[in-house]
Design a protein around this motif. Sequence first.
Motif, PDB file in Angstrom:
ATOM      1  N   SER A  99       0.852  -1.187   0.000  1.00 60.53           N
ATOM      2  CA  SER A  99       0.000   0.000   0.000  1.00 60.53           C
ATOM      3  C   SER A  99       0.893   1.244   0.000  1.00 60.53           C
ATOM      4  O   SER A  99       2.069   1.170  -0.363  1.00 60.53           O
ATOM      5  CB  SER A  99      -0.960  -0.027   1.190  1.00 60.53           C
ATOM      6  N   THR A 100       0.360   2.365   0.419  1.00 58.04           N
ATOM      7  CA  THR A 100       1.034   3.640   0.157  1.00 58.04           C
ATOM      8  C   THR A 100       0.870   4.654   1.284  1.00 58.04           C
ATOM      9  O   THR A 100      -0.094   4.596   2.059  1.00 58.04           O
ATOM     10  CB  THR A 100       0.468   4.258  -1.142  1.00 58.04           C
ATOM     11  N   ASP A 101       1.796   5.609   1.331  1.00 62.84           N
ATOM     12  CA  ASP A 101       1.687   6.752   2.238  1.00 62.84           C
ATOM     13  C   ASP A 101       0.507   7.645   1.878  1.00 62.84           C
ATOM     14  O   ASP A 101       0.032   8.425   2.705  1.00 62.84           O
ATOM     15  CB  ASP A 101       2.973   7.573   2.211  1.00 62.84           C
ATOM     16  N   GLU A 114       1.627   3.204  12.114  1.00 67.12           N
ATOM     17  CA  GLU A 114       0.674   2.229  11.594  1.00 67.12           C
ATOM     18  C   GLU A 114      -0.734   2.398  12.144  1.00 67.12           C
ATOM     19  O   GLU A 114      -1.719   2.102  11.455  1.00 67.12           O
ATOM     20  CB  GLU A 114       1.160   0.808  11.904  1.00 67.12           C
ATOM     21  N   LYS A 128      -6.249   2.722  -2.807  1.00 70.03           N
ATOM     22  CA  LYS A 128      -5.309   1.899  -2.047  1.00 70.03           C
ATOM     23  C   LYS A 128      -5.836   1.612  -0.643  1.00 70.03           C
ATOM     24  O   LYS A 128      -5.655   0.510  -0.114  1.00 70.03           O
ATOM     25  CB  LYS A 128      -3.946   2.591  -1.973  1.00 70.03           C
ATOM     26  N   TRP A 129      -6.483   2.590  -0.034  1.00 71.84           N
ATOM     27  CA  TRP A 129      -7.077   2.358   1.287  1.00 71.84           C
ATOM     28  C   TRP A 129      -8.205   1.342   1.184  1.00 71.84           C
ATOM     29  O   TRP A 129      -8.337   0.456   2.038  1.00 71.84           O
ATOM     30  CB  TRP A 129      -7.569   3.676   1.880  1.00 71.84           C
ATOM     31  N   GLU A 132      -6.683  -1.986   1.160  1.00 75.53           N
ATOM     32  CA  GLU A 132      -6.297  -2.412   2.505  1.00 75.53           C
ATOM     33  C   GLU A 132      -7.489  -3.011   3.248  1.00 75.53           C
ATOM     34  O   GLU A 132      -7.399  -4.087   3.858  1.00 75.53           O
ATOM     35  CB  GLU A 132      -5.757  -1.229   3.310  1.00 75.53           C
ATOM     36  N   ARG A 146       2.814  -0.407   3.910  1.00 75.94           N
ATOM     37  CA  ARG A 146       2.706   0.945   3.343  1.00 75.94           C
ATOM     38  C   ARG A 146       4.107   1.469   3.090  1.00 75.94           C
ATOM     39  O   ARG A 146       4.947   1.471   3.989  1.00 75.94           O
ATOM     40  CB  ARG A 146       1.972   1.871   4.303  1.00 75.94           C
ATOM     41  N   SER A 148       6.594   4.407   0.418  1.00 70.82           N
ATOM     42  CA  SER A 148       6.491   5.748  -0.153  1.00 70.82           C
ATOM     43  C   SER A 148       7.648   6.066  -1.093  1.00 70.82           C
ATOM     44  O   SER A 148       8.758   5.552  -0.941  1.00 70.82           O
ATOM     45  CB  SER A 148       6.466   6.799   0.968  1.00 70.82           C
ATOM     46  N   HIS A 206       4.696  -0.125   8.264  1.00 68.30           N
ATOM     47  CA  HIS A 206       5.253   0.975   7.482  1.00 68.30           C
ATOM     48  C   HIS A 206       6.698   0.635   7.151  1.00 68.30           C
ATOM     49  O   HIS A 206       7.478   0.241   8.028  1.00 68.30           O
ATOM     50  CB  HIS A 206       5.201   2.288   8.262  1.00 68.30           C
TER      51      HIS A 206
END
Length: 280
Positions: A99-101, A114, A128-129, A132, A146, A148, A206
């Motif tokens: 996933s992503t920042d 987290e 992306k959320w 999740e 997550r 970045s 993360h």
Amino acid sequence: MRVLLTGAYGQLGRSLLDRFPADWVLLACGSAELDITNRAAVERIVRRFRPQVIMNAAAYTAVDKAETDRIRAMKINAIGPENLARAAREVGAQLIHISTDYVFDGSKPTPYIESDAPCPVNFYGLSKWEGEKRVQAMLPRAIIIRTSWVFSEYGNNFVKTMLRLAQTQQTLRVVNDQRGCPTYAGDLAQAMIALARDVHAAGIYHYCGDKAVSWYEFAQTIFSLFSGYYPALRSVEVLPVTTASYKQQASRPLNSVMVSERTAHLYSCWDKALENVMSA
């Protein structure tokens, strides 16, 4: 260990292929071999191969384009991971999903951990959320990482964009009020392998670079390092600009800095990793 890798030919997938342990049995699939948005295709290949771990490196990452290409972004970033989680559950496999920042809105004055609540400001982050949430609902012990500002010697990324633009432009304007942690895809790949080996690993992690910078500072570091090998880069002027003056279709979080409550021993020393890109 039997591992199914999706998104095998993107920059993260290729970085994983470079580092997979020799004793693992690997089935590497690009989008041509496996469309993760096709539930039947996912279930068929997972039942046949019966992986112990599925690593999902497939993603829709065009942040601005996602604002108008919403159906495709949601299919790849949310429905696809859900399909993989469902299939993993059926055969008793673990899923490692990236996933992503950008699930965060960037308003927090300190680094995100987290347990912070997501609140995306663009559709890419929203998709992306959603991915999740769908993964966790289907497979609660799935590993979600997550990350970045990913870069590598492969694919399209900020490092390659800066070097490409420098070939034709003497002045580059780079945003200086968005901060984040660059992450070398090779280091992220190693972290994924380490978590795959950890039978107790589960939930959200993360993983990103060890030092926070702005895009402008990242660009300065790139040119400082590369100009030692390519003297023509020394004449390129990099100017800082604000997000407000740099027109983009999608909003960006101003603070994308993340730290981990869980993986202090795993991090990307991104400035040293730039040398890997330079030598590629």
